[in-house]
Design an enzyme around this catalytic site. Structure first.
Site, PDB file in Angstrom:
ATOM      1  N   CYS A 115       8.193  45.989 -28.151  1.00 53.85           N
ATOM      2  CA  CYS A 115       8.310  45.624 -26.741  1.00 53.85           C
ATOM      3  C   CYS A 115       9.142  46.678 -25.993  1.00 53.85           C
ATOM      4  O   CYS A 115       8.650  47.771 -25.739  1.00 53.85           O
ATOM      5  CB  CYS A 115       8.868  44.222 -26.584  1.00 53.85           C
ATOM      6  SG  CYS A 115       8.586  43.536 -24.922  1.00 53.85           S
ATOM      7  N   HIS A 210       5.725  40.867 -29.899  1.00 54.32           N
ATOM      8  CA  HIS A 210       6.893  40.562 -30.735  1.00 54.32           C
ATOM      9  C   HIS A 210       6.448  40.062 -32.107  1.00 54.32           C
ATOM     10  O   HIS A 210       6.374  38.845 -32.350  1.00 54.32           O
ATOM     11  CB  HIS A 210       7.766  39.510 -30.045  1.00 54.32           C
ATOM     12  CG  HIS A 210       8.567  40.056 -28.921  1.00 54.32           C
ATOM     13  ND1 HIS A 210       9.857  40.532 -29.063  1.00 54.32           N
ATOM     14  CD2 HIS A 210       8.247  40.229 -27.613  1.00 54.32           C
ATOM     15  CE1 HIS A 210      10.296  40.957 -27.898  1.00 54.32           C
ATOM     16  NE2 HIS A 210       9.342  40.792 -27.005  1.00 54.32           N
ATOM     17  N   GLU A 212       8.056  39.833 -34.736  1.00 53.37           N
ATOM     18  CA  GLU A 212       9.109  39.033 -35.384  1.00 53.37           C
ATOM     19  C   GLU A 212       9.026  37.548 -35.019  1.00 53.37           C
ATOM     20  O   GLU A 212       9.664  36.718 -35.674  1.00 53.37           O
ATOM     21  CB  GLU A 212      10.495  39.598 -35.038  1.00 53.37           C
ATOM     22  CG  GLU A 212      11.077  39.190 -33.695  1.00 53.37           C
ATOM     23  CD  GLU A 212      10.486  39.913 -32.501  1.00 53.37           C
ATOM     24  OE1 GLU A 212      10.921  39.626 -31.367  1.00 53.37           O
ATOM     25  OE2 GLU A 212       9.596  40.774 -32.687  1.00 53.37           O
TER      26      GLU A 212
END
Length: 234
Positions: A115, A210, A212
């Site tokens: 990002c 993202h 994660e």
């Protein structure tokens, strides 16, 4: 015993965070980042903001680098005035992470930008950013999702060959590409969703979403495998 590649992850620096009876200035990182590094086979190390001249020394001790998401890049970094929707600057973090990126590129240490990290990679190589776009952060504080389509023949497509739905929360994006970068994924609305350096220019990949916050470790696994291939620690 196999020694896992050491992956440094940049962090937030916040004026105040509370735990127990304490509220103090804190270096923070959402737990999804180290957990994803660990799931992908790496050993995660936090890299708090420091003096930019120390970045090369920090990177020299790593096998790979992740530049994490976070606040908007200060527009002065790419020669622009702040727009009405651009968030407050984080000069210390900008300076540190740009220095980390430059050091990783110079030393050919594998690099993944997530990002903001992808946007900083683009800026570090002379590119610019769109300061606001709609539809990629629909509810404040809630991650959304949309489809991302890989560009055939790219490093990203080798890791994730099919169109996938990814966790997303951003309002800025790549505008003019930085030097040598190529686009390796798009959203349906044409937004650049991944960029990378071509073969021969080093291992660097940036993704706008993202990973994660999702269940797919393949992007991070690609970084960890590249880091392991060049690792000197075991």
């Amino acid at each position: 015993m196999t020694v896992r590649p050491l992956i440094g992850v940049s962090t937030y620096l916040e004026a105040g965070a509370r735990w127990g009876v304490w509220e103090l200035e804190a270096v923070l990182l959402p737990a999804g980042y180290p957990r994803l590094v660990q799931r992908a086979g790496g050993l995660a190390a936090m890299l708090p903001p420091d003096e930019p001249e120390r970045a090369a020394g920090a990177v020299a001790r790593l096998d790979g680098l992740v530049v994490a998401g976070g606040p908007d890049v200060e527009p002065v970094r790419y020669g622009a005035e702040p727009g009405p929707r651009t968030g407050p600057p984080s000069p210390a973090r900008d300076a540190w992470e740009l220095a980390l990126i430059e050091a990783a590129l110079a030393a050919r240490v594998p690099l993944l930008g997530i990002c903001r990290g992808m946007q900083l990679l683009n800026v570090a190589l002379g590119g610019t950013l769109v300061q606001h776009l709609d539809g990629h952060a629909e509810v404040t504080g809630v991650f959304g999702g949309h489809a991302v389509k890989p560009v055939p023949g790219t490093r990203y497509a080798a890791a994730v060959p099919e169109e996938t739905t990814v966790p997303t929360y951003h309002h800025q994006a790549v505008d003019r590409l930085g030097a040598h970068l190529v686009v390796s994924a798009h959203a349906a609305d044409g937004t650049v969703e991944a960029v990378e350096l071509p073969p021969g220019k080093g291992w660097a990949l940036g993704v706008q979403w993202h990973p994660e916050m999702g269940e797919d470790p393949r992007v991070m696994r690609a970084l960890v495998e590249a880091a392991g291939a060049g690792a000197t620690r075991g």
